[in-house]
Design an enzyme around this catalytic site. Structure first.
Site, short mmCIF file in Angstrom:
data_model
loop_
_atom_site.label_atom_id
_atom_site.label_comp_id
_atom_site.label_asym_id
_atom_site.label_seq_id
_atom_site.Cartn_x
_atom_site.Cartn_y
_atom_site.Cartn_z
N GLN A 298 -6.43 -1.39 11.75
CA GLN A 298 -5.92 0.07 11.69
C GLN A 298 -4.83 0.29 10.51
OE1 GLN A 298 -7.83 1.89 13.39
NE2 GLN A 298 -6.54 3.88 12.86
N ILE A 299 -4.16 -0.86 10.39
CA ILE A 299 -2.95 -0.77 9.53
C ILE A 299 -3.70 -0.98 7.83
CG2 ILE A 299 -1.17 -1.93 8.41
CD1 ILE A 299 -0.23 -2.72 11.30
N GLU B 104 -14.06 -20.85 27.59
CA GLU B 104 -12.84 -21.59 28.44
C GLU B 104 -12.49 -20.92 29.83
OE1 GLU B 104 -10.55 -24.75 26.81
OE2 GLU B 104 -11.82 -24.81 24.77
N ARG C 130 0.84 -1.25 0.07
CA ARG C 130 0.04 -0.19 -0.04
C ARG C 130 1.03 1.18 0.10
NH1 ARG C 130 -4.68 2.84 -1.25
NH2 ARG C 130 -5.36 4.28 0.57
N SER D 207 -11.38 -13.66 30.52
CA SER D 207 -10.36 -12.94 31.04
C SER D 207 -10.58 -12.68 32.62
CB SER D 207 -10.14 -11.64 30.50
OG SER D 207 -9.49 -12.02 28.84
N GLU D 208 -11.77 -12.47 32.98
CA GLU D 208 -11.92 -12.20 34.40
C GLU D 208 -11.89 -13.43 35.49
OE1 GLU D 208 -14.13 -11.19 31.80
OE2 GLU D 208 -13.22 -9.08 31.82
#
Lengths: 263, 380
Positions: B337-338, B364, B269, B367-368
């Site tokens: 974003q890229i 599974e 790009r 994160s908490e």
């Protein structure tokens, strides 16, 4: 059946190839390597024969240290043993030299069937398999896409695609076959196959082990010498004239006259 | 000196799976995602390679390898397709592992063999409407009636719920007993009383079916109890610890996919007369992605090696899963974003990787919950 499959390790097909700085070779920095895809058809065909008939499959390669990976890959797929012919004196050889060395190794056993890929995708010479058949005094069928064995008759029926037709060749074994796409769909190695490949026998042979005259092969024995390797010319992007028709014609004529200088 | 290198065999395995993923899994991945279609055509191919019984001994039809090889496989599949990675992960590490680890010899013969050979797919049903992170609050009951267990209740969000031939499910054998009253059972597809409910329409991993399962006066033989009655919850926690390594590996794969696509795009790009890879803002993103991927992979490998060595790996597995899945969200987000506007489109694989990565922070153990597990281990 005793089957040998001769394989070559080649740069991965998606590699970007550049000539080396001396222009005699390709630049090998950063390349990754695979088993020549046409050779994979030979390995697969041998394994399928082994699944039907009591057989042993030996993979043979001539190459540098790195080529052992290619042999291990074939062992992981299910080949029984491997022969690695490795010698610095082999550098710079041509197809004839490779064939001479392979022939010597193959003559040490009696193989009923010897498979090659129809060509290696790196140098595309397509000569080694046929050279070997000639040197061994064996019949061969090149570029096969189907093989029916008739073990009780000691013969095989090989099919090959020719212009507008399929040619069926009835051939007496032992024989050499070079494999074309369409012969089969090569399998992927299974996880246990990969883990067990290391325990399978892999014999390394030098020119001295084979008793090949070192002057007959490698750069010294080469009957053809590569003068140079050039990258294909980079094509410049086309020039689009985006004006109304009459202006476009005028512009085109101007470009043909002033820039291309063909008018 | 710590050896960070894979063995020759592991490298060969990695190369082979990379090739398989690129040639066989990647081409249809976007289409399967769009249509929510399960990769049925891949199952026999993966079965032939023994990818559906990676850590099961060869005696039971598996490959006889371990958590490390499972992680290598899942990273490579995750690199091209999160949904297929999740299928392989849950089939191997949840259902099949549970039956192998805690099943009787007869249960191994009857269930583990077809699962490891890939003849049947496995599901593992724990979550319910009222029990997610608080798994022990499940309401499904199993009551012994003569020689049969009678099961009543419903499970939600079961991975492979609709496609599995064999399901391991958790039910309470002591209502009100909490964690102490939970037992595991094996149920085969087609058992009267088992119906597949709603197949969910998900954000990501859309080719992997997630379904509700209803058990209505389902009768299964007494012998379908897995492990000791009332001790199922301890087994569940151990199975989840193992599964987390696989989710971590899948997250590393998705992040690597995001990075590799981004590198390729940044070199092609051009803006302001330069490939965008020439700009430091883009270079910084790529560098951060790469560093975090390497860190996450080492955490995953460490947890897998501890498990393979028979050491305690609970903390390591939770740390690996937590870091890898949150890292994958950052990496896939930066990849979009890229790519800019192009990255926001369905045509861009990074758009799919971003959606697929999110499940790694939820499934599974969220994160908490991982942070809770880690803190509990630290503060013991």
């Amino acid at each position: 059946m005793k089957i040998a499959v001769c394989i070559k390790q080649v740069p991965a097909t998606e590699s970007k190839i550049k000539p080396s700085s001396d222009g005699k070779e390709i630049d090998r920095t950063g390349l990754s390597y695979v088993v020549n895809p046409y050779d994979e058809f030979g390995v697969e065909e041998a394994l399928r024969i082994k699944e039907r008939l009591e057989s042993s499959v030996t993979v043979v390669t001539m190459g540098t240290e790195r080529a052992e990976e290619a042999l291990r890959t074939c062992l992981a797929l299910g080949a029984d043993q491997a022969i690695h012919i490795k010698d610095d004196l082999l550098r710079g050889g041509d197809a004839y030299g490779v064939a001479l060395v392979l022939t010597t190794a193959l003559m040490k056993e009696h193989y009923d069937i010897i498979f090659f890929g129809k060509q290696a995708v790196d140098d595309d010479s397509g000569a080694v398999g046929i050279h070997v058949a000639e040197l061994m005094g064996l019949p061969h069928v090149a570029v096969i896409n189907k093989l029916d064995l008739k073990p009780e008759e000691g013969r095989a029926l090989a099919s090959r695609q020719i212009e507008g037709a399929t040619e069926m060749v009835n051939i007496k074994l032992p024989a050499v076959f070079t494999c074309q796409k369409g012969l089969n769909e090569p399998r992927y190695a299974s996880l246990p196959g990969i883990m067990k490949a290391k325990q399978k026998p892999l014999t390394t042979l030098t020119l001295a082990d084979l008793g090949v005259d070192k002057d007959a092969v490698g750069a010294k024995g080469a009957k053809l010498v590569v003068d140079c390797i050039k990258a294909p010319r980079v094509r410049s992007t086309g020039n689009i004239i985006d004006k109304n028709p009459s202006e476009s014609v005028e512009e085109l004529v101007r470009l043909l006259r002033d820039e291309a200088k063909v008018l | 000196m710590i050896d960070f290198d894979l063995s020759e065999e592991q490298k060969c395995l990695q190369q082979m799976i990379r090739n398989f993923a690129k040639t066989e899994i990647s081409p249809g991945a976007a289409d399967r995602d769009e249509k929510m279609s399960f990769p049925h055509e891949l199952i026999p191919k993966m079965a032939a390679m023994k990818l559906l019984g990676i850590a099961i001994p060869e005696k039971y039809g598996g490959a006889g390898l371990g958590a490390m090889e499972t992680a290598i496989v899942l990273e490579e599949i995750g690199r091209v397709d999160g949904a297929t990675a999740l299928i392989v992960a849950s089939h191997n590490a949840l259902c099949t592992a549970h039956l192998y680890r805690f099943g009787t010899e007869a249960q191994r013969e009857r269930y583990v063999v077809p699962l490891a050979k890939g003849e049947k797919l496995g599901a593992w049903a724990l979550t319910e409407a009222g029990s997610g992170s608080d798994a022990a609050a499940l309401q499904t009951t199993a009551v012994l009636d003569g020689d049969a267990w009678v099961i009543n209740g419903s499970k939600l969000f079961t991975t492979q719920g609709a496609t599995a031939g064999i399901t391991v499910m958790m039910a309470s054998t002591l209502p009100g007993g909490g964690a102490g009253g939970i037992s595991a059972f094996v149920v085969e597809k087609g058992t009267p009383g088992l119906t597949v409910g709603k197949v969910e329409n998900k954000l990501g991993v859309r080719a992997s079916d997630t379904a509700a399962l209803h058990f209505e006066d389902l009768r299964i033989p007494k012998a379908n109890l897995i492990g000791a009655c009332g001790e199922g919850f301890q087994d569940v926690l151990q199975i989840l610890d193992g599964g987390r390594i696989g989710i971590g590996a899948m997250a590393v794969g998705l992040a690597r996919g995001a990075l590799e696509e981004s590198i390729h795009y940044a070199k092609e790009r051009e803006q302001f007369g330069h490939p965008i890879a020439d700009f430091q803002a883009i270079q910084a993103k790529l560098s951060d992605m790469s560093s975090e991927i390497e860190a996450a992979r080492l955490l995953v490998y460490r947890a897998a090696l501890l498990k393979d060595h028979g050491d305690d790996f609970k903390l390591a597995a939770s740390e690996a899963k937590l870091f890898a899945s949150e890292m994958a969200m950052r990496a896939t987000s930066q990849a979009i974003q890229i790519h800019g506007g192009v990255g926001y489109l369905k045509e861009a694989p990074v758009e799919r990787y971003f959606r697929d990565a999110k499940i790694c922070e939820i499934g599974e153990g969220t994160s908490e919950i991982q942070r809770r597990v880690i803190a509990k281990e630290l503060l013991r």
